[in-house]
Scaffold this motif. Structure first.
Motif, mmCIF file in Angstrom:
data_model
loop_
_atom_site.group_PDB
_atom_site.id
_atom_site.type_symbol
_atom_site.label_atom_id
_atom_site.label_comp_id
_atom_site.label_asym_id
_atom_site.label_seq_id
_atom_site.Cartn_x
_atom_site.Cartn_y
_atom_site.Cartn_z
ATOM 1 N N GLU A 106 9.056 -30.133 -12.370
ATOM 2 C CA GLU A 106 8.873 -29.447 -13.644
ATOM 3 C C GLU A 106 7.787 -28.379 -13.543
ATOM 4 O O GLU A 106 7.875 -27.324 -14.170
ATOM 5 N N ASP A 164 3.693 -27.036 -20.491
ATOM 6 C CA ASP A 164 2.877 -25.823 -20.564
ATOM 7 C C ASP A 164 1.633 -26.050 -21.411
ATOM 8 O O ASP A 164 0.544 -25.547 -21.076
ATOM 9 N N THR A 189 5.378 -22.136 -16.651
ATOM 10 C CA THR A 189 4.635 -23.274 -16.090
ATOM 11 C C THR A 189 4.020 -22.901 -14.747
ATOM 12 O O THR A 189 2.863 -23.234 -14.469
ATOM 13 N N SER A 243 9.342 -25.230 -11.360
ATOM 14 C CA SER A 243 10.701 -24.715 -11.568
ATOM 15 C C SER A 243 10.856 -23.891 -12.841
ATOM 16 O O SER A 243 11.970 -23.507 -13.191
ATOM 17 N N HIS A 244 9.738 -23.623 -13.530
ATOM 18 C CA HIS A 244 9.800 -22.820 -14.752
ATOM 19 C C HIS A 244 8.761 -21.698 -14.648
ATOM 20 O O HIS A 244 7.604 -21.966 -14.292
#
Length: 501
Positions: A465, A144, A472, A468-469
């Protein structure tokens, strides 16, 4: 509630603490105005003087210097195009053109009120939403921070002037400069060419002083015979109508500043640059074109960088995690005074939270008082003949560069980048993107490397990554939208999805 109010009013009712906050704020404003004399440096020096003091007295003085110093950098940014601190880089973009139009007094008045308003919003966020904002800030992972840094680098488009290509080249040069020194992960020398003097890298403050101080002085040599511009300082305090006009922008920029300030390691410089970009994108009818003296270009960064002060205290007081370099030093001061920053700090010393909120509020009030005084005297700086002023600017730049680390190497860097910046200016390159690349390059690189280590150097894992958040994904979508805005597809997408901007 009565206990919280009592803690809040400790400094308000103690004359000694009241004076310390006032002195700290006043000193912070003028320390912040001198390039190279950073607030972090001032607070660090204070530790050695105050370690034998009472804890409340030491913290009161440090908070005053912190609040005043963040604002102080705007004065030289407006008057001389030399940001006293990185957080004032965005302020110089429209502040200095206003000084050249004879409106330095009004510009400083507007920045003072904007800084006061932003500081108040930051304090309010600290007082009301500290636990919530701290929890959100804790959710940020290296991926992030990497995306946040990339969003910052996209501001090159806003700082490029008339040529986007030249802005991209300047930003790339800044990133290249940021890579000089030891690799952050492997400690291998990069771009040092066998010189031990380059192992420590290049101080971005030296780059900033050279680019904005020495380079500006060299450029101004072309106009030594130009007539002196008389500054209009008949009305310093902005009218109520002016304050109300910029209130929505101040609110948005302050909210952005609180959010960025609460992210560990981000700080007011990133907040100010992002707020400036937000102002350019959201203000449809600025008072003047951005970069030519738009008041909106002063309001947004100044509200954001002072709001970031309150934001930086949120993770520090609730989690023991510094929001920026200054709060990291303050944490060290707390350790020296026998306190243990962290989640138990507010349990073990319950007065500290509201005592700090009270100190910040007082410092913000003193900022308004001191910020609106002495403007007429400060504005006279611009009226000094260039043949006298420019050598003084160069001397101050050299002194400021040496003061960074008490190292003559930083002076060489500042002079070198001053000459380099002069030629960039002559050939139409903006200097803002260079400094932006120097500041944000390490943030993007180090967090990209951490993310790759976390996914075991797998590009597929890296891609997963990013999608999947939730946080983010939001940041990634923000980057994609920013990129699409510069393409012919954007008007069609706006019409199709009903987007407002």
């Amino acid at each position: 509630m009565e206990t919280a109010l009592g803690y809040f009013l400790i400094s308000w009712t103690d004359p000694r603490l009241l004076v310390l906050i006032a002195v700290g704020t006043f000193a912070g404003i003028y320390v912040g105005a001198i390039p190279g004399l950073s607030v972090t440096m001032a607070v660090s020096i204070l530790i050695s003087f105050t370690y034998a003091w009472d804890t409340n007295e030491a913290l009161a003085l440090m908070v005053g210097i912190y609040m005043g110093g963040v604002y102080g950098g705007a004065r030289t940014a407006i008057l001389l195009n030399i940001p006293g601190a990185p957080a004032a880089i965005a302020t110089a973009l429209d502040g200095y053109p206003l000084a050249k139009l004879g409106e330095a007094g009004k510009a400083i008045g507007i920045t003072t009120v904007a800084s006061f308003f932003g500081g108040f919003v930051g304090i309010l966020a600290l007082a009301i939403g500290a636990p919530l904002v701290a929890e959100i800030a804790l959710l940020f992972a290296p991926r992030d921070y990497m995306l946040l840094g990339i969003m910052g680098l996209l501001l090159v488009a806003s700082l490029s002037g008339e040529s986007l290509l030249k802005g991209i080249i300047a930003g790339a040069l800044g990133i290249l400069i940021s890579m000089v020194g030891l690799d952050t992960m492997s400690a291998q020398p990069r771009l040092t060419f066998g010189s031990s003097a380059l192992l420590g890298g290049v101080s971005y403050v030296a780059v900033m002083i050279g680019m904005f101080g020495i380079a500006e002085a060299l450029v101004q040599l072309h106009g030594l015979s130009a007539p002196v511009i008389r500054q209009k300082v008949d009305r310093v305090l902005p009218s109520l109508a002016t304050v109300l006009r910029y209130l929505p922008l101040s609110l948005r920029a302050s909210a952005l500043g609180v959010w960025i300030g609460a992210l560990p390691g981000a700080g007011g410089d990133i907040a100010a640059l992002m707020a400036y970009d937000h102002a350019k994108r959201s203000v449809k009818n600025p008072s003047r074109p951005f970069g030519k003296g738009a008041y909106e270009g002063l309001v947004a960064p100044e509200a954001a960088n002072n709001a970031a002060v309150g934001g930086a205290f949120i993770p520090m007081l609730t989690l023991g995690i510094p929001g920026d370099a200054v709060t990291a030093v303050i944490i060290a001061a707390l350790f020296i005074h026998g306190l243990r920053p962290g989640p138990n700090l507010m349990v073990d010393t319950p007065h500290l939270f509201w005592f700090t909120v009270g100190n910040l509020t007082l410092a913000n009030i003193f900022l308004l008082i001191f910020g609106l005084t002495g403007i007429r005297l400060f504005a006279k700086i611009v009226e000094v003949p260039k043949a006298v002023l420019l050598p003084i600017v160069i001397v101050l730049s050299v002194v400021g560069a040496y003061a960074i680390n008490n190292n003559i190497t930083d002076v060489y860097w500042a002079v070198g980048f001053g000459i380099f910046g002069y030629f960039l200016r002559v050939y139409g390159y903006q200097l803002g993107p260079v400094v932006l690349g120097v500041i944000l390059g390490p943030i993007v690189e180090s967090n990209f490397r951490r993310t790759m280590i976390a996914v075991r150097e797998s590009w597929i894992g890296f891609a997963l990554e990013l999608v999947s958040h939730p946080i983010t994904l939001i940041l990634l979508l923000g980057i994609i939208i920013s990129l699409l805005r510069g393409t012919p597809l954007w008007p069609q997408l706006r019409a199709r999805f009903g987007l407002r901007s």
